[in-house]
Every structure is written in structure tokens, then in C-alpha cells.
Design a protein around this motif. Structure first.
Motif, PDB file in Angstrom:
ATOM      1  N   ASN A  13       1.639  -7.067 -12.580  1.00  0.00           N
ATOM      2  CA  ASN A  13       0.661  -8.408 -12.594  1.00  0.00           C
ATOM      3  C   ASN A  13       1.151  -9.027 -13.710  1.00  0.00           C
ATOM      4  N   ALA A  14       2.304  -9.276 -14.236  1.00  0.00           N
ATOM      5  CA  ALA A  14       2.698  -9.997 -15.209  1.00  0.00           C
ATOM      6  C   ALA A  14       2.468 -11.441 -14.986  1.00  0.00           C
ATOM      7  N   ASP A  15       2.258 -12.010 -16.125  1.00  0.00           N
ATOM      8  CA  ASP A  15       2.230 -13.461 -15.983  1.00  0.00           C
ATOM      9  C   ASP A  15       3.600 -14.182 -15.408  1.00  0.00           C
TER      10      ASP A  15
ATOM     11  N   TRP B 129       6.102 -15.682 -18.204  1.00  0.00           N
ATOM     12  CA  TRP B 129       6.679 -14.618 -19.118  1.00  0.00           C
ATOM     13  C   TRP B 129       7.605 -13.770 -18.392  1.00  0.00           C
TER      14      TRP B 129
ATOM     15  N   SER C  44      -1.095  -9.293  -7.718  1.00  0.00           N
ATOM     16  CA  SER C  44      -0.650 -10.610  -7.941  1.00  0.00           C
ATOM     17  C   SER C  44       0.398 -11.173  -6.922  1.00  0.00           C
TER      18      SER C  44
ATOM     19  N   LYS D 292       2.135 -13.639  -6.815  1.00  0.00           N
ATOM     20  CA  LYS D 292       3.493 -14.524  -7.473  1.00  0.00           C
ATOM     21  C   LYS D 292       4.453 -13.555  -7.659  1.00  0.00           C
TER      22      LYS D 292
ATOM     23  N   ASP E 219       6.945  -8.943 -20.804  1.00  0.00           N
ATOM     24  CA  ASP E 219       6.642 -10.137 -21.170  1.00  0.00           C
ATOM     25  C   ASP E 219       7.260 -10.506 -22.679  1.00  0.00           C
TER      26      ASP E 219
ATOM     27  N   VAL F 157       2.604 -17.396 -27.816  1.00  0.00           N
ATOM     28  CA  VAL F 157       2.809 -18.013 -26.591  1.00  0.00           C
ATOM     29  C   VAL F 157       3.756 -19.316 -26.460  1.00  0.00           C
TER      30      VAL F 157
ATOM     31  N   HIS G   4      -0.063 -12.264 -27.310  1.00  0.00           N
ATOM     32  CA  HIS G   4      -0.997 -13.233 -26.750  1.00  0.00           C
ATOM     33  C   HIS G   4      -2.419 -12.683 -26.887  1.00  0.00           C
TER      34      HIS G   4
ATOM     35  N   SER H 267      -4.544 -11.343 -25.173  1.00  0.00           N
ATOM     36  CA  SER H 267      -5.005 -10.047 -24.452  1.00  0.00           C
ATOM     37  C   SER H 267      -4.247  -8.807 -24.868  1.00  0.00           C
TER      38      SER H 267
END
Length: 311
Positions: free
Chosen positions: A43-45, A48, A75, A77, A125, A158, A237, A239
Motif C-alpha cells: 500500500n505504498a503512496d 513515492w 490499494s 493503484k 518510499d 516530502v 513523512h 506517518s
């Protein structure tokens, strides 16, 4: 802050000249080693994750493969992004795990994809410097006895601002027992990882510390090489910061366990405690304690001698 930005400008900028010099050095290598970059992801951004993958694709050194294990991300995406990269670059290999097993299991799934002799660890990330794999390849050629290589690192926010560099020393066991100085960018001989059985499930949060400790047991400090260059940018970041509060974060508890079990396996008579800023090793005194003699050369210095004795 500003000082480090100046340092980057002075010592860490790759201009065209430096780049072409590196490229000609790579072309002249008799046996350029292939290096696999291993990346577990969950579930990485997507922004990133893409930057992390691009930092491998943008390496000046071309002899690499990127082995990604997706740990059953929920996720929507992630999968299309990874599939697109696989189609674009044959050096990118991905395994999609059927069920979530956390970071140690996912890292082992990524390790199973590896087909080269060297393995570098990259978080999903973070970013590799453009010359990272070139520097590692050069070190492999320079130190044929090395089985584990690590570099300096810094943090990246970020917005892409680099800060908090960690300029490390060469391998120092006592320092290593206080925190994982190998961490980023750690590159391991694949055979060594096979010998120790990869990542241990149950040590999540400090699985890479545990990995390095078990490698150390097998190879000794003389087989560990240090590259004094900032080759890895660790993403910070909101989190990713450690949770505050009285309870020890799970990563610290896992690190304590990794270190204490390492002491147990090595027969080191002591124990390790996790603190807010790292780990503290305490060693027990031997049964037969050696006598320590203090010699005080003196003449007419009664106050000084009194001070010595009292202390």
C-alpha cells in the motif's frame, strides 16, 4: 540545514563530466557485477513508489535488476503501476503475494526473484542516489573479500529536501550494537543471505538489523566494507516518525530481541536494552575479577594526592 545544502553543492553534485567519467569507468570494467535491488511493498503512496522505482531506473550503472514483492496490497493503484513498470523495463521483476505476510515474508518473496550475486535493500518510499550502484560495483571490485557493503545516508522530506546526513565510520562493533549503522544502503552477497536463511519472520520492524547481525556472526567484521558516500535518501513523512508515548515502539522491541538473541548465539555475557535514541549493551563482569592497580607518581603534592585518593 543550510550547511548541508552547501556541502551537497560542493561535493555531491554529478555534472556531465562526472557522469561521462563514471560511464567510461563502467565500460572498462572487466567483470561488472550484477546487483539486485530488493523492495518489499505494501500500500505504498503511488507517487513515492514510482519515485523509488525511478531512482533505480535512473542509475548510471546499468547492470541491475529490481525485485519487488507486493505484499497483497489493498490499494487499487499499486498493481497497475507495478505492471506498467514490468512492461517498460525487463530488469524489473515483480511477485504479487496472495496473502499479506508483513515485511520479513515479503522481503523473502522478493529475494526469491533474485538472479544475481549481490542484493541491495531499498524501502518502497526511499531513493537511491544516481551513482549508488556504480559506487557499490566499484567497491566489490576493489574489495574481493567483502561480503557485506554499506554506505552513508541522509533523509529526504516530502518536498525532496535532503537533510540530516549520517556520515558513518567504518565497521565499529560497539557502535553497531547501539543502532543499525549498516541500514542504508546495505548490499549483501546473495550467497551469504542464502546461508543465513534470509529475513526472520517475527522480527518485523528490525528485520534488517537482525539480518545484519546474523551476517556479522557468519563473516566477522573484516568482511564488511563501508563506502563513505551518501548513496541513499531515507524518506521522512509524518506517518514514518516514531509514535510518542510510554510504550516502546514495536521496532525497538524487535531490535532488542535481535540484539539479545545475537548475544546469546555468540555467548556474549550481557544484555541489551532499547532506549529512546538507540540501544545500550551492558556486559556482566567476569567471575574472577582482575585486580586494577593505580600508580600515582608524586612529590610534595599532598592536596593533589588527597584528591586522587578521595576520587
Amino acid at each position: 540545514g543550510r550547511d548541508y545544502a552547501d556541502w551537497i553543492e560542493l561535493y555531491d553534485r554529478l555534472d556531465e563530466g562526472a557522469r561521462s567519467l563514471i560511464q567510461s569507468e563502467i565500460a572498462a570494467m572487466a567483470m561488472p557485477p550484477r546487483i539486485s535491488v530488493v523492495m518489499p511493498t505494501y500500500n505504498a503512496d503511488p507517487v513515492w513508489l514510482a519515485e523509488a522505482i525511478d531512482s533505480v531506473r535512473n542509475q548510471i550503472y546499468p547492470h541491475w535488476e529490481l525485485c519487488i514483492a507486493d505484499d497483497a496490497s489493498t490499494s487499487a493503484k499499486v498493481r497497475p503501476l507495478l505492471e506498467r513498470y514490468m512492461q517498460e523495463d525487463a530488469r524489473i521483476r515483480v511477485v504479487f503475494r496472495g496473502k499479506n505476510g508483513h515485511i520479513s515474508a515479503a522481503s523473502n518473496s522478493a529475494l526469491e526473484l533474485v538472479t544475481s550475486d549481490w542484493v541491495g535493500l531499498l524501502d518502497h518510499d526511499d531513493l537511491l542516489a544516481q551513482h549508488a550502484l556504480y559506487c557499490v560495483a566499484k567497491e566489490i571490485a576493489r574489495k574481493p573479500d567483502a561480503r557485506l557493503i554499506y554506505s552513508d545516508e541522509d533523509k529526504i522530506d516530502v518536498n525532496g529536501r535532503r537533510h540530516e546526513p549520517y556520515f558513518k565510520c567504518d565497521m565499529n562493533i560497539d557502535l553497531f550494537y547501539s543502532h543499525n549503522m549498516i541500514s542504508h544502503f546495505g548490499v549483501y552477497q546473495k550467497r551469504l543471505l542464502d546461508e543465513i536463511g534470509g529475513f526472520r519472520v517475527g522480527l518485523e520492524g528490525s528485520q534488517d538489523y537482525d539480518l545484519a547481525l546474523r551476517c556479522l556472526e557468519r563473516i566477522g567484521p573484516e568482511a564488511i566494507a563501508h563506502i563513505p558516500r551518501v548513496l541513499y535518501h531515507w524518506r521522512v513523512h509524518p506517518s514514518s516518525t516514531a509514535a510518542s508515548g510510554d510504550a516502546k515502539p514495536y521496532a525497538v522491541v524487535a531490535g532488542e530481541r535481535a540484539l539479545n538473541e545475537h548475544f546469546g548465539r555468540r555467548g556474549i555475557d550481557g544484555s541489551v536494552e532499547g532506549l529512546a535514541y538507540g540501544y545500550r549493551a551492558r556486559y556482566r563482569l567476569p567471575e574472577h575479577r582482575p585486580l586494577v592497580s593505580l600508580i600515582i607518581p608524586t612529590r610534595n603534592g599532598v592536596n593533589l594526592v588527597k584528591q586522587c585518593v578521595d576520587s
